[in-house]
Design a protein around this motif. Sequence first.
Motif, PDB file in Angstrom:
ATOM      1  N   SER A 133      26.671  22.354  71.416  1.00  0.00           N
ATOM      2  CA  SER A 133      27.979  21.858  70.961  1.00  0.00           C
ATOM      3  C   SER A 133      27.855  20.834  69.844  1.00  0.00           C
ATOM      4  O   SER A 133      28.797  20.628  69.073  1.00  0.00           O
ATOM      5  N   ASP A 134      26.678  20.186  69.724  1.00  0.00           N
ATOM      6  CA  ASP A 134      26.488  19.211  68.651  1.00  0.00           C
ATOM      7  C   ASP A 134      26.455  19.873  67.276  1.00  0.00           C
ATOM      8  O   ASP A 134      26.607  19.185  66.262  1.00  0.00           O
ATOM      9  N   LEU A 135      26.256  21.183  67.231  1.00  0.00           N
ATOM     10  CA  LEU A 135      26.281  21.894  65.955  1.00  0.00           C
ATOM     11  C   LEU A 135      27.694  22.039  65.408  1.00  0.00           C
ATOM     12  O   LEU A 135      27.865  22.333  64.217  1.00  0.00           O
ATOM     13  N   VAL A 136      28.705  21.866  66.251  1.00  0.00           N
ATOM     14  CA  VAL A 136      30.093  22.034  65.807  1.00  0.00           C
ATOM     15  C   VAL A 136      30.949  20.819  66.155  1.00  0.00           C
ATOM     16  O   VAL A 136      32.164  20.835  65.980  1.00  0.00           O
ATOM     17  N   ARG A 137      30.338  19.755  66.637  1.00  0.00           N
ATOM     18  CA  ARG A 137      31.106  18.595  67.105  1.00  0.00           C
ATOM     19  C   ARG A 137      31.650  17.748  65.963  1.00  0.00           C
ATOM     20  O   ARG A 137      32.786  17.275  66.005  1.00  0.00           O
ATOM     21  N   THR A 138      30.862  17.547  64.924  1.00  0.00           N
ATOM     22  CA  THR A 138      31.270  16.695  63.806  1.00  0.00           C
ATOM     23  C   THR A 138      31.549  17.550  62.572  1.00  0.00           C
ATOM     24  O   THR A 138      30.969  18.629  62.412  1.00  0.00           O
ATOM     25  N   PRO A 139      32.417  17.098  61.663  1.00  0.00           N
ATOM     26  CA  PRO A 139      32.879  17.961  60.560  1.00  0.00           C
ATOM     27  C   PRO A 139      31.780  18.417  59.596  1.00  0.00           C
ATOM     28  O   PRO A 139      31.748  19.588  59.208  1.00  0.00           O
ATOM     29  N   VAL A 140      30.890  17.529  59.195  1.00  0.00           N
ATOM     30  CA  VAL A 140      29.876  17.903  58.204  1.00  0.00           C
ATOM     31  C   VAL A 140      28.852  18.863  58.810  1.00  0.00           C
ATOM     32  O   VAL A 140      28.504  19.883  58.199  1.00  0.00           O
ATOM     33  N   ILE A 141      28.375  18.551  60.007  1.00  0.00           N
ATOM     34  CA  ILE A 141      27.437  19.450  60.681  1.00  0.00           C
ATOM     35  C   ILE A 141      28.096  20.803  60.936  1.00  0.00           C
ATOM     36  O   ILE A 141      27.461  21.856  60.786  1.00  0.00           O
ATOM     37  N   ARG A 142      29.363  20.784  61.307  1.00  0.00           N
ATOM     38  CA  ARG A 142      30.088  22.045  61.550  1.00  0.00           C
ATOM     39  C   ARG A 142      30.185  22.862  60.269  1.00  0.00           C
ATOM     40  O   ARG A 142      30.007  24.088  60.278  1.00  0.00           O
ATOM     41  N   HIS A 143      30.446  22.197  59.156  1.00  0.00           N
ATOM     42  CA  HIS A 143      30.514  22.883  57.859  1.00  0.00           C
ATOM     43  C   HIS A 143      29.161  23.518  57.523  1.00  0.00           C
ATOM     44  O   HIS A 143      29.086  24.686  57.107  1.00  0.00           O
ATOM     45  N   ILE A 144      28.079  22.755  57.701  1.00  0.00           N
ATOM     46  CA  ILE A 144      26.734  23.270  57.453  1.00  0.00           C
ATOM     47  C   ILE A 144      26.433  24.452  58.371  1.00  0.00           C
ATOM     48  O   ILE A 144      25.879  25.469  57.948  1.00  0.00           O
ATOM     49  N   PHE A 145      26.822  24.322  59.643  1.00  0.00           N
ATOM     50  CA  PHE A 145      26.562  25.350  60.643  1.00  0.00           C
ATOM     51  C   PHE A 145      27.207  26.683  60.250  1.00  0.00           C
ATOM     52  O   PHE A 145      26.546  27.731  60.275  1.00  0.00           O
ATOM     53  N   PHE A 146      28.473  26.663  59.874  1.00  0.00           N
ATOM     54  CA  PHE A 146      29.164  27.909  59.539  1.00  0.00           C
ATOM     55  C   PHE A 146      28.628  28.528  58.250  1.00  0.00           C
ATOM     56  O   PHE A 146      28.455  29.751  58.157  1.00  0.00           O
TER      57      PHE A 146
END
Length: 413
Positions: A192-205
Amino acid sequence: MAQSIYMAGVLVGALLLGGLSDKFGRKALLIWSYLQLGVMGTCAAFAPNYATYCAFRFAGGMALSGFGLSITCLVVEWIPTPHRAVTVAITGFAYTLGQILLAGVAYAVPHWRWLQLTVSLPFFFFFLYSWWLAESARWLVLSGKAERAVKVLQQVAKINKRKEEGEKITVEILKENMKGELAGLKSSYAFSDLVRTPVIRHIFFCLSVVWFSISFSYYGLAMDLQNFGVSIYLIQVIFGAVDFPAKVVVTISISYLGRRVSLVVALFLAGLVIIANIFVPTDLQTLRTALAVVGKGCLSASFNCVFLYTTELYPTPIRQTGLGFGSTMARVGGIVAPLVKMLDEYYPFLPPTVYGVAPLVAAMTAGFLPETLNMPLPDTIEEVESRSKQRKMADSKEKIPLRPQDTAPQKEA
C-alpha cells in the motif's frame, strides 16, 4: 503450456519475493534464490511426468524473480552514483552473454533433460559463493542493524585497500549521516505504500505502464522472429548479439543525457520500427527481420534503462517491492503477448500494430517521470515527496517573469 507456466512462476515470484527482500535482506533472498534455482532445475531434469515437470519449472520461475530483484538492488545500493549506469550495463552484458552461450550449449546438448541439468548445476556453485557477498549496508542501517552495517563497510574498505578509513566508521557516524532517513522510517512497509502518497503513486503508475509495454512488445517480437524460417540456434544468437550495441549506446546515453531521455527515445524508436515493419512487403524477409531485430535491440536497451531507473526512483524501504511489482507487470505483458499474436489469424496487421503502439504509449508515459541523473538514492518516502515539491518550486520560479524593478541596477547606499 510449460513456458506459460514458467512465466506464471516468474510472475508469482515477483509479487511475493520483492517484499520479502525488503523485510529479510537482499543477500538472504539471493542465497535462497540460487539454491531454489539449482534444486528445482535439477528436479525438472529428472521429472517423471509432464505435470511434475511443470511444477518444478513454476518454482524455478519464482526463484528467477528473486535472483533478478535481489542482484539489481545490491548493485544499485552498493555502487556509487557516477559508476552505477556502467555497472548495471555490465550486469546486462552478462545476461546477454548467457543468451548467446545457451545457443551453443543447446546445440551441443540436444536432449532436453541433459540440457536442463547442464544449465541448472552451476547454481549450486553460485549458492556457495553467494555467502561471501556483502549485504546492503544501506538496508542494514534502515533495518536497525547498524552494528552489522559497520562490520560490512569495514570489510569492504579492507578489500578496497581503505582499511584506515574503514576503521573510522562507527555506528554513531552512520546514524548521524542517515538521521533524516531514520527519523522518517516506519517499523514496517507494505504494498500500500506504493500508492499511499501522491508522488510515489504517480511514479508507481507510470512505471507500471512502462514495464508492461516493454515486456509485451519484447515477447511479441520474439514470437514473430521465430516465424522467419531461421534456425532456432541462429535466432538465439541474433537475439543476444543485438543487445551488445544496444546496451552500449544506452549506457552512454543514461550516463550523460539522463535516464528519462534515454528511456523515452529507446521506447519511441522501438515503436516506430515495429510499426514500420507493417508496411514492408512480405517478400522482403531480410529487411523485415532486420527491422524486427532493431526493434528488439531498442526494447532490450529500454529494459536495461528501466531496471536502473526504477531502483533510483523508489526509496530504500520499498525499493525491492516497487521493483518487484514492475517485474510483475513485465510478466503480465509476457503472458498477454501470445494472446494478441493469435489475432493475426483474423487481422494480420493487428498484432504488429498493437506491439508498436504499446512502446509509443510507454514513451509518452515515461516523459512524466522525474530525472534521477547524478541524484543520490532516496532513503525514505518523505524524501521522494520533498524532492518533488522542491522541483515544482524551482520550476515555478523559473516561469515567473522578473519585474523591471528587479532587474534595474541598485543605487549605492
